[in-house]
Design an enzyme around this catalytic site. Sequence first.
Site, PDB file in Angstrom:
ATOM      1  N   SER A   4      -1.154   2.472  -4.463  1.00  0.00           N
ATOM      2  CA  SER A   4      -0.643   1.767  -3.296  1.00  0.00           C
ATOM      3  C   SER A   4       0.752   1.192  -3.521  1.00  0.00           C
ATOM      4  CB  SER A   4      -1.582   0.604  -2.933  1.00  0.00           C
ATOM      5  OG  SER A   4      -2.876   1.066  -2.652  1.00  0.00           O
ATOM      6  N   HIS A  26      -0.929   8.441  -0.573  1.00  0.00           N
ATOM      7  CA  HIS A  26      -1.412   7.078  -0.377  1.00  0.00           C
ATOM      8  C   HIS A  26      -2.237   6.992   0.902  1.00  0.00           C
ATOM      9  CE1 HIS A  26      -0.462   2.652   0.735  1.00  0.00           C
ATOM     10  NE2 HIS A  26      -1.625   2.745   0.113  1.00  0.00           N
ATOM     11  N   TYR A  37      -0.166   3.231  12.418  1.00  0.00           N
ATOM     12  CA  TYR A  37      -1.406   3.857  11.948  1.00  0.00           C
ATOM     13  C   TYR A  37      -1.923   3.261  10.639  1.00  0.00           C
ATOM     14  CZ  TYR A  37      -1.097   7.327  15.622  1.00  0.00           C
ATOM     15  OH  TYR A  37      -1.063   7.934  16.842  1.00  0.00           O
ATOM     16  N   VAL A  52      -8.247   5.705  -8.916  1.00  0.00           N
ATOM     17  CA  VAL A  52      -8.843   4.747  -9.836  1.00  0.00           C
ATOM     18  C   VAL A  52      -8.155   3.391  -9.688  1.00  0.00           C
ATOM     19  CG1 VAL A  52      -9.472   6.582 -11.438  1.00  0.00           C
ATOM     20  CG2 VAL A  52      -7.321   5.341 -11.793  1.00  0.00           C
ATOM     21  N   ASN A  81       3.180  -0.692   2.841  1.00  0.00           N
ATOM     22  CA  ASN A  81       2.814  -1.864   2.038  1.00  0.00           C
ATOM     23  C   ASN A  81       4.033  -2.708   1.672  1.00  0.00           C
ATOM     24  OD1 ASN A  81       0.113  -1.282   2.088  1.00  0.00           O
ATOM     25  ND2 ASN A  81      -0.006  -0.520  -0.002  1.00  0.00           N
ATOM     26  N   GLU A 106      -5.900   0.141  -9.792  1.00  0.00           N
ATOM     27  CA  GLU A 106      -4.447   0.050  -9.639  1.00  0.00           C
ATOM     28  C   GLU A 106      -3.816  -0.596 -10.882  1.00  0.00           C
ATOM     29  OE1 GLU A 106      -1.170   0.581  -6.666  1.00  0.00           O
ATOM     30  OE2 GLU A 106      -2.986   1.579  -7.326  1.00  0.00           O
ATOM     31  N   LYS A 165      -3.778   4.693 -15.007  1.00  0.00           N
ATOM     32  CA  LYS A 165      -3.387   5.885 -14.244  1.00  0.00           C
ATOM     33  C   LYS A 165      -2.667   6.904 -15.133  1.00  0.00           C
ATOM     34  CE  LYS A 165      -3.302   3.748  -9.670  1.00  0.00           C
ATOM     35  NZ  LYS A 165      -4.338   4.562  -9.011  1.00  0.00           N
TER      36      LYS A 165
END
Length: 401
Positions: free
Chosen positions: A114, A135, A336, A85, A185, A87, A92
Site C-alpha cells: 500500500s 495495489h 473508486y 503479505v 493513499n 506491510e 516482502k
Amino acid sequence: GFLGGGLRGGGIAMSCASAGLDAVVIDASAEATAKGLAHCRALYDASVKKGKLKAERAAAAAARLHDGGADYGALADCDLVVEAVYENMEVKKEVFRKLDAVCKPGAVLATNTSFLSIDEIAAATRRPEDVVGCHFFSPANVMKLLENVRGAKTSDRTVATAMAFGKRIGKICVLVNNCWGFVANRMMEKTGVDALLYGGCMPAQIDAASKGFGMRMGPLQMADLVGLDLQGREAERDGRLDAENNVHHYLYKQGCFGMKTGRGYYAYDAKRRATPNPDAEAFLAGVWAKRGVARSALTAPQMAKRLYVPVINEGFKCLEEGIVARASDIDIALVYGYAFPRYLGGPMKYAELEGLDSILSELKAMQIEPSKLLVELVESGTPLGKWSKQREKELAAKAKL
C-alpha cells in the site's frame, strides 16, 4: 498465484476466481492457507444466501480456488503472482527472493503493498523488469480500484500485463509511478483531520462534516473500521507512540481498537451502532486545555474544506512530480478507492469547480505550502483541464519516440 490468504490476498484470489481464472493460494503455513480459503468459501455462501449470487456460480468460483499449502513451488507455473503479505519491507523482500527462485521466466511478480517502494522490492530479485505494484483496495473482492504501480525498471510488457489483468477481473485500473503511498493513499494521508481534532473539533463533528460533504464515511469512523491497532502497533514499534498527547495512540494503549473491540473514537453496541466515546472526547478536551485551544466555531462546510483542500494540494504535487499522467486519473483513484463524492467528480474536478484561486487561498489560510503547479496555474490563469490535455499530448509524443 497468490501469496497470502488473508483479507487482502483472499479477496484478490476471489476476484480472479469469480472472473473465471484459476487461483493458487499459499500462505506461511498450510493451516493459514486452509483457513483463508475456508473464509473465501464462506463469503461465497453468504452471497448465495443473500441472493447476490447463484449457487452454481458460487460453486464454480470456489472450485477455482486451489490450496497450495505453504509451498512456493505451487506457484512455479503461474503467469502472474500477487504477493499480499504483511506491510513490512524486509518481509516482502524475502518473499520476492523466494518467488524469483521458483517462478518461471517471464512471470509477472506483483506486490500488493500500500505504501512501500516498488523499486526496493524489485531490487531483491534478478528480474526487476518483471516486478510491478498491483495495489488492490480492501475488501479486494468488492472494491473496484486497482492502482498499478510502475517501478523504475518495470518493463512495458509487465505494465501492459498488469493493466490487462485488472481489466480481466473487473477492476478499474489507474497507472501510477512509484512513490510513497502512490496516489490514493498518499493523498488521503494528507487530510486535515489531525488539525481539526487538535484545533477544537470533536470526532463526531468531523465525521458529520465529512458525510455532509458527500463522503460515505467520516475519517474517524473509517479509522475505527480499519482498526486503531494497526497504526498504534507501528508507532509503538518505531518509538513514536505518544499516548499523552495523541488521541489515536491513547485509544490504542487503552485497548480501544475501534469496531473490533467495541470502542475507539466511538462506542459500539451489540448491533454495531455507534455513539461518541466519552473517553476519547475527554482526552481531547484535556489536550485542548493543555494547549490553550478553545472549542472550534467552524461550520460543517468549513470543516469539510479543511479536511479535503490539503488532499487536493497533494494531488497537484502528484501531477507536478509526474507520479500520475492526468488529473482525471487522480479523480478515478479517489472516487473508486476512497468513495470521494461522485457528484463532485473527484478531488481535482472539485478544485476546478471551486476555482483554483479559491483552493490556493484556503491553503494559505491554513498555512500549508501550496503545490508549485497550483501556484503556476493560478498565476497564469490556465485551467487544469487545459494543462492536463497538454500533458497528455507531451506524453503521447514521448511514447512515439
